[in-house]
Design an enzyme around this catalytic site. Structure first.
Site, PDB file in Angstrom:
ATOM      1  N   GLU A  53       0.933  -1.319  -0.001  1.00  0.00           N
ATOM      2  CA  GLU A  53       0.042  -0.014   0.144  1.00  0.00           C
ATOM      3  C   GLU A  53       0.926   1.137   0.019  1.00  0.00           C
ATOM      4  O   GLU A  53       1.609   1.433   0.794  1.00  0.00           O
ATOM      5  CB  GLU A  53      -0.904  -0.042   1.135  1.00  0.00           C
ATOM      6  CG  GLU A  53      -1.483   1.403   1.263  1.00  0.00           C
ATOM      7  CD  GLU A  53      -2.485   1.911   0.179  1.00  0.00           C
ATOM      8  OE1 GLU A  53      -3.036   1.081  -0.351  1.00  0.00           O
ATOM      9  OE2 GLU A  53      -2.046   3.120  -0.072  1.00  0.00           O
ATOM     10  N   SER A  59      -7.251  -0.074   4.775  1.00  0.00           N
ATOM     11  CA  SER A  59      -8.829  -0.560   5.043  1.00  0.00           C
ATOM     12  C   SER A  59      -9.528   0.665   5.380  1.00  0.00           C
ATOM     13  O   SER A  59     -10.140   0.593   6.937  1.00  0.00           O
ATOM     14  CB  SER A  59      -8.858  -1.887   5.964  1.00  0.00           C
ATOM     15  OG  SER A  59      -8.342  -2.875   5.447  1.00  0.00           O
ATOM     16  N   CYS A  63     -15.719   6.482   1.406  1.00  0.00           N
ATOM     17  CA  CYS A  63     -17.125   6.734   1.625  1.00  0.00           C
ATOM     18  C   CYS A  63     -17.718   7.886   2.999  1.00  0.00           C
ATOM     19  O   CYS A  63     -18.478   8.346   2.780  1.00  0.00           O
ATOM     20  CB  CYS A  63     -18.147   5.725   1.706  1.00  0.00           C
ATOM     21  SG  CYS A  63     -17.560   4.398   0.534  1.00  0.00           S
TER      22      CYS A  63
HETATM   23  C1  LIG Z   1     -15.776  10.972  -0.955  1.00  0.00           C
HETATM   24  C2  LIG Z   1     -15.992   9.503  -1.511  1.00  0.00           C
HETATM   25  C3  LIG Z   1     -17.085   9.121  -0.930  1.00  0.00           C
HETATM   26  C4  LIG Z   1     -17.415   7.722  -1.377  1.00  0.00           C
HETATM   27  N1  LIG Z   1     -18.979   7.467  -1.231  1.00  0.00           N
HETATM   28  C5  LIG Z   1     -19.204   6.094  -1.672  1.00  0.00           C
HETATM   29  C6  LIG Z   1     -20.527   5.621  -1.150  1.00  0.00           C
HETATM   30  O1  LIG Z   1     -21.266   6.480  -0.436  1.00  0.00           O
HETATM   31  N2  LIG Z   1     -20.808   4.488  -1.507  1.00  0.00           N
HETATM   32  C7  LIG Z   1     -19.971   3.367  -2.411  1.00  0.00           C
HETATM   33  O2  LIG Z   1     -20.354   2.429  -2.632  1.00  0.00           O
HETATM   34  N3  LIG Z   1     -18.744   4.065  -2.653  1.00  0.00           N
HETATM   35  C8  LIG Z   1     -18.346   5.393  -2.165  1.00  0.00           C
HETATM   36  N4  LIG Z   1     -17.044   5.764  -2.581  1.00  0.00           N
HETATM   37  C9  LIG Z   1     -16.253   4.917  -3.516  1.00  0.00           C
HETATM   38  C10 LIG Z   1     -15.372   3.828  -2.731  1.00  0.00           C
HETATM   39  O3  LIG Z   1     -14.803   4.732  -1.867  1.00  0.00           O
HETATM   40  C11 LIG Z   1     -14.658   3.258  -3.718  1.00  0.00           C
HETATM   41  O4  LIG Z   1     -15.162   2.574  -4.715  1.00  0.00           O
HETATM   42  C12 LIG Z   1     -13.663   2.076  -2.861  1.00  0.00           C
HETATM   43  O5  LIG Z   1     -12.733   2.910  -1.987  1.00  0.00           O
HETATM   44  C13 LIG Z   1     -12.806   1.341  -3.903  1.00  0.00           C
HETATM   45  O6  LIG Z   1     -12.000   0.514  -3.167  1.00  0.00           O
HETATM   46  P1  LIG Z   1     -10.773  -0.210  -3.804  1.00  0.00           P
HETATM   47  O7  LIG Z   1     -10.176  -0.951  -2.937  1.00  0.00           O
HETATM   48  O8  LIG Z   1     -11.062  -0.510  -5.221  1.00  0.00           O
HETATM   49  O9  LIG Z   1      -9.821   1.269  -4.232  1.00  0.00           O
HETATM   50  P2  LIG Z   1      -9.408   2.381  -3.208  1.00  0.00           P
HETATM   51  O10 LIG Z   1     -10.144   2.394  -1.867  1.00  0.00           O
HETATM   52  O11 LIG Z   1      -8.935   3.395  -4.246  1.00  0.00           O
HETATM   53  O12 LIG Z   1      -7.746   1.638  -2.734  1.00  0.00           O
HETATM   54  C14 LIG Z   1      -6.935   1.448  -3.524  1.00  0.00           C
HETATM   55  C15 LIG Z   1      -5.643   1.517  -2.905  1.00  0.00           C
HETATM   56  O13 LIG Z   1      -4.399   1.267  -3.663  1.00  0.00           O
HETATM   57  C16 LIG Z   1      -3.340   1.959  -3.522  1.00  0.00           C
HETATM   58  N5  LIG Z   1      -2.552   1.973  -4.618  1.00  0.00           N
HETATM   59  C17 LIG Z   1      -2.843   2.167  -5.715  1.00  0.00           C
HETATM   60  N6  LIG Z   1      -1.638   2.106  -6.612  1.00  0.00           N
HETATM   61  C18 LIG Z   1      -0.837   1.178  -6.032  1.00  0.00           C
HETATM   62  C19 LIG Z   1       0.336   0.790  -6.152  1.00  0.00           C
HETATM   63  N7  LIG Z   1       0.843   0.643  -7.566  1.00  0.00           N
HETATM   64  N8  LIG Z   1       1.266   0.275  -5.403  1.00  0.00           N
HETATM   65  C20 LIG Z   1       0.896   0.434  -3.919  1.00  0.00           C
HETATM   66  N9  LIG Z   1      -0.376   0.732  -3.631  1.00  0.00           N
HETATM   67  C21 LIG Z   1      -1.179   1.336  -4.564  1.00  0.00           C
HETATM   68  C22 LIG Z   1      -4.034   3.275  -3.048  1.00  0.00           C
HETATM   69  O14 LIG Z   1      -2.961   4.099  -2.350  1.00  0.00           O
HETATM   70  C23 LIG Z   1      -5.203   2.759  -2.366  1.00  0.00           C
HETATM   71  O15 LIG Z   1      -4.972   2.941  -1.175  1.00  0.00           O
HETATM   72  C24 LIG Z   1     -16.704   6.882  -2.197  1.00  0.00           C
HETATM   73  C25 LIG Z   1     -15.326   7.482  -2.547  1.00  0.00           C
HETATM   74  C26 LIG Z   1     -15.069   9.073  -2.081  1.00  0.00           C
HETATM   75  C27 LIG Z   1     -13.610   9.398  -2.699  1.00  0.00           C
END
Ligand SMILES: Cc1cc2nc3c(=O)[nH]c(=O)nc-3n(C[C@H](O)[C@H](O)[C@H](O)COP(=O)(O)OP(=O)(O)OC[C@H]3O[C@@H](n4cnc5c(N)ncnc54)[C@H](O)[C@@H]3O)c2cc1C
Length: 475
Positions: A53, A59, A63
Site C-alpha cells: 500500500e 482499509s 465513503c
Molecule cells: C468522498 C468519497 C465518497 C464515497 N462514497 C461512497 C459511497 O457512499 N458508496 C460507495 O459504494 N462508494 C463510495 N465511494 C467509492 C469507494 O470509496 C471506492 O469505490 C472504494 O474505496 C474502492 O475501493 P478499492 O479498494 O477498489 O480502491 P481504493 O479505495 O482506491 O484503494 C486502492 C488502494 O491502492 C493503493 N494503490 C494504488 N496503486 C498502488 C500501487 N501501484 N502500489 C501500492 N498501492 C497502490 C492506493 O493508495 C489505495 O489505497 C466514495 C469515494 C469517495 C472518494
C-alpha cells in the site's frame, strides 16, 4: 529484465519457497478484503500473503470522508476498519508506504519502491491480486494545485481539507462537480457554516439521474441555500498575493472562494497493469471473468475501482467505481485465491446518496442508457409520500420508473425524496436482478404500516402505472 538496485526479497531472505505466496497491490477495500478472506481460508503455513500500500492508511472508508469533514463523524480513525497492525496480527505482511511500480508477468514478480526511502526490490508471487483503485480526475488548468484546492479521495485529503477549513479567513466554498461526491461535499461545507457554490458542467446535478429527476435535486439544493451553477466549465483557479485560492473562473464568470473542493470523477488506476499488457476495457478498467480473474491470466485477479463490471441490465461492461462492489470483489477474489469458488455476476447500477435531508437513489438504466442500446420503453413519474398521508411527518417522494415496451420488463428506477427514499430503491434493485416486469412488481408483498409507507408503497404505485402504460401501449 533490469534488476538494477532491486533484489528479490524471497531470495534475499532465503525463505523457503514451499508455501504459496499471494501478493496484493492496494491496501484498501478490494485488496484487504481479498487478503483477509484468503487468510480465513488458508493458514499461514500454507499461504504467505504480502500486501503493498503506497499510502498512509489501510482499509479505510473514503465513503465516510464527507461525513467526517461535515462533522457527523468526529474523528478520522473511526473511518479506519482495520489498521496495518491489525492486518499484520492476522499474518498478512502489509507493507505500507510501498508502491508497486512494475508487474513482471512472465517472471511472476512485482517491483516495489519504498516511497520515503526510494529503496526498490522485487517480490515474486504465485498468485497476484491487483486492487489499485481509482485516480481522481484533475483538470489541467492554471491554479488547480494552489493551496486551498482539495480532492477528497484519501484520509490525507480529508485532513488537509479540514486544516484549510480551520485556517480559512472567509466562509466561501466552491465545489467543482455535482456528482454524488460534489453533492455530499456541498452538504459537508454547509454543515461547517460555509456559503456554498456548486459549479457543474451539466445542466442539472447528479448526472446519474435523468435530468427531470436531477432538477428536483437542483431545486432542493437551492432551497438549502446552495448556489447551483450549471453548464459551466471551470477554466482556472485564481490565486491571491499569498498564492492561495481566491476564486474559481468559468468561461463567463468568477466565483470567490476561500476553499475549493474538486469532485469531478475518477478513472481506473491501472499504471503497472497497463504497462504489463494486461487487458483493459473501453473505460480503461481491467477486464476480468466472473471469478474476478484477469482475462487470460490464470494466476492474476483484479477487483474494485480498477476494473470494469458487467451491467446486467445493459449486458455491457461499464465502469462503476463504488465501495459496495469493491468489498464484494475482494470477498470473491479471496475465496477463489483461497481455494474456494465464488463469482461476481455483475451490477444493476444501484447508487444512493443524500444532500442534507434529501435522499437520492437510482438503479438500472436512465432514459439515455436505454436509448443508446436500442431499447424502447415506457416512462412513468409518480408523486407519493414516505408515510401514510395522515401520519405525522409524511414527506413527498417522487419515483420515476422505466419499463420495456411490450415485455414490461423493469429497466430502471430513480427516487428523490426525504426519509426512506434511498433504501426504497433496493426493492427495485432486487426486482431488476430477478428480471421482473412492472406487472409482477405490483404484487410484491412489501411491508405496510402508516409510519412506514402509504398502503400502496410509492414503488408499487409507480409499478402499477408503468404496467398500465405497457398494457395500453400494447393495444
Ligand atoms: C468522498 C468519497 C465518497 C464515497 N462514497 C461512497 C459511497 O457512499 N458508496 C460507495 O459504494 N462508494 C463510495 N465511494 C467509492 C469507494 O470509496 C471506492 O469505490 C472504494 O474505496 C474502492 O475501493 P478499492 O479498494 O477498489 O480502491 P481504493 O479505495 O482506491 O484503494 C486502492 C488502494 O491502492 C493503493 N494503490 C494504488 N496503486 C498502488 C500501487 N501501484 N502500489 C501500492 N498501492 C497502490 C492506493 O493508495 C489505495 O489505497 C466514495 C469515494 C469517495 C472518494
Amino acid at each position: 529484465m533490469d534488476m538494477s538496485g532491486a533484489r528479490d526479497d524471497r531470495a534475499a531472505r532465503g525463505a523457503p519457497a514451499a508455501r504459496e505466496r499471494l501478493v496484493v497491490i492496494g491496501g484498501d477495500a478490494a485488496g484487504m478484503s481479498a487478503a483477509s478472506q484468503a487468510r480465513r481460508l488458508r493458514g499461514p503455513g500454507e499461504l504467505e500473503i504480502v500486501a503493498f500500500e503506497r499510502g498512509h492508511f489501510s482499509s479505510f472508508s473514503a465513503c465516510g470522508i464527507p461525513y467526517w469533514v461535515g462533522g457527523d463523524v468526529d474523528e478520522r480513525d473511526r473511518l479506519i476498519a482495520r489498521t496495518p497492525e491489525e492486518h499484520r496480527a492476522r499474518d498478512i505482511d502489509l507493507r505500507m508506504r510501498t508502491e508497486v511500480t512494475e508487474i513482471d508477468v512472465a517472471a511472476g514478480r512485482v517491483r516495489a519502491r519504498q516511497v520515503d526511502s526510494g529503496a526498490e526490490y522485487w517480490t515474486s508471487y504465485d498468485k497476484l491480486v491487483i486492487a489499485t483503485g481509482a485516480r481522481p480526475i484533475r483538470p489541467a488548468m492554471p491554479g488547480a494545485d494552489a493551496p486551498g484546492v482539495h480532492g477528497v479521495q484519501t484520509l490525507d485529503d480529508g485532513e488537509a481539507l479540514l486544516d484549510t477549513l480551520a485556517r480559512a479567513r472567509g466562509r466561501r466554498a466552491v465545489v467543482v462537480g455535482a456528482g454524488y461526491i460534489g453533492v455530499e461535499m456541498a452538504e459537508a461545507l454547509i454543515n461547517r457554516g460555509y456559503e456554498v457554490t456548486v459549479v457543474n458542467r451539466g445542466t442539472e446535478p447528479m448526472s446519474t439521474l435523468d435530468p427531470d429527476m436531477g432538477r428536483l435535486v437542483h431545486e432542493a439544493m437551492a432551497g438549502l441555500g446552495i448556489t447551483m451553477v450549471g453548464e459551466a466549465e471551470v477554466t482556472k483557479v485564481l490565486t491571491g498575493e499569498d498564492g492561495r485560492v481566491r476564486a474559481v473562473a468559468t468561461q463567463d464568470a468568477e466565483y470567490p472562494a476561500d476553499v475549493v473542493v474538486l469532485g469531478i470523477g475518477v478513472r481506473p488506476e491501472t499504471g503497472p497493469a497497463r504497462a504489463a499488457g494486461l487487458p483493459l476495457g473501453p473505460h480503461g478498467g481491467l477486464l476480468t471473468d466472473l471469478a474476478m480473474r484477469v482475462r487470460g491470466h490464470e494466476n492474476i485477479w483484479a477487483g474494485g475501482d480498477c476494473v470494469e463490471v458487467l451491467d446486467l441490465v445493459l449486458g455491457q461492461e461499464r465502469y462503476v467505481p463504488l465501495g459496495t462492489h469493491a468489498n464484494k470483489h475482494g470477498q470473491v477474489i479471496g475465496t477463489n485465491v483461497g481455494g474456494g469458488y465464488a463469482t461476481f455476476p455483475g451490477v444493476v447500477g444501484t447508487a444512493v446518496s443524500k444532500v442534507c435531508d434529501l435522499e437520492i437513489a437510482r438503479t438500472g438504466l436512465r432514459e439515455k442508457d436505454a436509448r443508446r442500446v436500442g431499447l424502447q420503453f415506457e416512462t412513468v413519474t409518480i408523486e407519493s409520500t414516505s408515510r401514510a398521508g395522515y401520519y405525522p411527518g409524511a414527506s413527498p417522494m417522487t419515483v420515476k420508473m422505466l419499463a420495456e415496451r411490450r415485455t414490461g420488463r423493469l429497466l430502471g428506477v430513480q427516487i428523490v425524496g426525504r426519509e426512506g427514499a434511498a433504501k426504497r430503491v433496493d426493492i427495485a434493485a432486487v426486482a431488476l436482478t430477478a428480471g421482473m416486469t412492472a406487472e409482477q412488481m405490483t404484487a410484491l408483498d412489501l411491508g405496510y404500516a402508516p409510519p412506514f409507507s402509504p398502503v400502496w408503497d410509492p414503488v408499487l404505485v409507480a409499478a402499477r402505472k408503468a404496467a398500465a402504460k405497457v398494457r395500453d401501449g400494447a393495444r
